[in-house]
Design a protein around this motif. Structure first.
Motif, mmCIF file in Angstrom:
data_model
loop_
_atom_site.group_PDB
_atom_site.id
_atom_site.type_symbol
_atom_site.label_atom_id
_atom_site.label_comp_id
_atom_site.label_asym_id
_atom_site.label_seq_id
_atom_site.Cartn_x
_atom_site.Cartn_y
_atom_site.Cartn_z
ATOM 1 N N ALA A 131 21.782 59.508 -13.672
ATOM 2 C CA ALA A 131 20.649 58.577 -13.654
ATOM 3 C C ALA A 131 20.935 57.370 -14.535
ATOM 4 N N VAL A 132 21.461 57.606 -15.726
ATOM 5 C CA VAL A 132 21.798 56.497 -16.626
ATOM 6 C C VAL A 132 22.767 55.546 -15.923
ATOM 7 N N ALA A 133 23.789 56.102 -15.262
ATOM 8 C CA ALA A 133 24.764 55.270 -14.551
ATOM 9 C C ALA A 133 24.093 54.498 -13.412
ATOM 10 N N PHE A 134 23.221 55.152 -12.647
ATOM 11 C CA PHE A 134 22.531 54.492 -11.535
ATOM 12 C C PHE A 134 21.720 53.300 -12.021
ATOM 13 N N PHE A 135 21.083 53.452 -13.172
ATOM 14 C CA PHE A 135 20.243 52.384 -13.701
ATOM 15 C C PHE A 135 21.026 51.350 -14.501
ATOM 16 N N GLY A 136 22.335 51.393 -14.453
ATOM 17 C CA GLY A 136 23.147 50.345 -15.052
ATOM 18 C C GLY A 136 23.833 50.704 -16.349
ATOM 19 N N GLY A 137 23.648 51.930 -16.834
ATOM 20 C CA GLY A 137 24.300 52.341 -18.071
ATOM 21 C C GLY A 137 23.702 51.689 -19.297
ATOM 22 N N GLY A 138 24.284 51.961 -20.428
ATOM 23 C CA GLY A 138 23.847 51.366 -21.690
ATOM 24 C C GLY A 138 22.403 51.668 -22.017
ATOM 25 N N PRO A 139 21.812 50.847 -22.879
ATOM 26 C CA PRO A 139 20.437 51.106 -23.294
ATOM 27 C C PRO A 139 19.420 50.967 -22.158
ATOM 28 N N ILE A 140 19.685 50.083 -21.197
ATOM 29 C CA ILE A 140 18.751 49.941 -20.078
ATOM 30 C C ILE A 140 18.774 51.198 -19.219
ATOM 31 N N GLY A 141 19.961 51.647 -18.861
ATOM 32 C CA GLY A 141 20.073 52.866 -18.064
ATOM 33 C C GLY A 141 19.468 54.059 -18.768
ATOM 34 N N ALA A 142 19.733 54.171 -20.067
ATOM 35 C CA ALA A 142 19.173 55.288 -20.842
ATOM 36 C C ALA A 142 17.652 55.189 -20.904
ATOM 37 N N GLY A 143 17.128 53.970 -21.028
ATOM 38 C CA GLY A 143 15.683 53.783 -21.078
ATOM 39 C C GLY A 143 15.012 54.205 -19.780
ATOM 40 N N TRP A 144 15.581 53.794 -18.657
ATOM 41 C CA TRP A 144 15.008 54.198 -17.370
ATOM 42 C C TRP A 144 15.172 55.699 -17.140
#
Length: 151
Positions: free
Chosen positions: A38-51
Motif C-alpha cells: 500500500a505504501v508503494a502504491f501511494f507513492g512511498g515515503g511519508p505520503i505513501g505511509a500516511g495514506w
C-alpha cells in the motif's frame, strides 16, 4: 504511484469531483496484500505511509477504513456549491496555508483571501495536497508562528 484526483474546493462547485475521486478510489488494488504494498502504491515515503495509515488489516489483506459509497456521497454534497458565503463570515484570524497543487485554483485562493478580511496566506514551496505529510516541520513552524503572533 497513485495520482490523486481533483477535489471539491471552497470557491465553487466542482461537478467532476465525485466521479474523479470515485475513479481514483476504484484504482486501489484493495485489498492490498501488505502495508508495504500500500505504501508503494501511494507513492512511498511519508505520503505513501500516511495514506497507508488509513487502512486496516483484515483476514484477507489491507482495506480502507471508510466506506467508498459514504465517502462519495459526502464529497458530492460538498462539491455542489461554493462555501464563500460561510467563509466571508469568518471573523477570527485565519491562516490559509497553500500548497503547490491545483486542488484550489489560484484565482479561487485569491478570491478567498480578498473576501476573508481576517485571513493571512502563506505558501509552502515544493509541496502538494499532502503538505502535512511532506513537510510536517515547516507546517508546524508556520502554525506556531501564526499562533504566537496572535498573542
Amino acid at each position: 504511484m497513485s495520482t490523486q484526483p481533483g477535489s471539491p474546493h471552497p470557491g465553487g462547485a466542482n461537478p467532476d469531483a465525485t466521479a474523479d475521486i470515485g475513479g481514483w478510489l476504484d484504482t486501489w488494488p484493495a485489498p492490498f496484500p501488505s502495508r508495504d504494498a500500500a505504501v508503494a502504491f501511494f507513492g512511498g515515503g511519508p505520503i505513501g505511509a500516511g495514506w497507508a495509515a488509513g487502512l486496516e488489516e483484515r483476514e484477507d489483506g489491507w482495506w480502507p477504513r471508510f466506506d467508498r459509497d459514504v465517502m462519495l456521497r459526502t464529497i458530492a454534497e460538498t462539491a455542489e456549491r461554493s462555501f464563500l458565503p460561510e467563509w466571508k463570515r469568518v471573523v477570527c484570524p485565519t491562516l490559509v496555508v497553500l500548497a503547490q497543487s491545483s486542488f484550489v485554483p489560484a484565482r479561487e485562493a485569491d478570491e478567498m483571501l480578498r473576501q476573508g478580511p481576517s485571513a493571512v496566506a502563506m505558501s509552502i514551496p515544493g509541496t502538494g495536497h499532502d503538505l502535512h505529510l511532506q513537510q510536517p516541520g515547516l507546517l508546524h513552524a508556520a502554525l506556531a508562528d501564526f499562533l504566537h503572533g496572535l498573542t
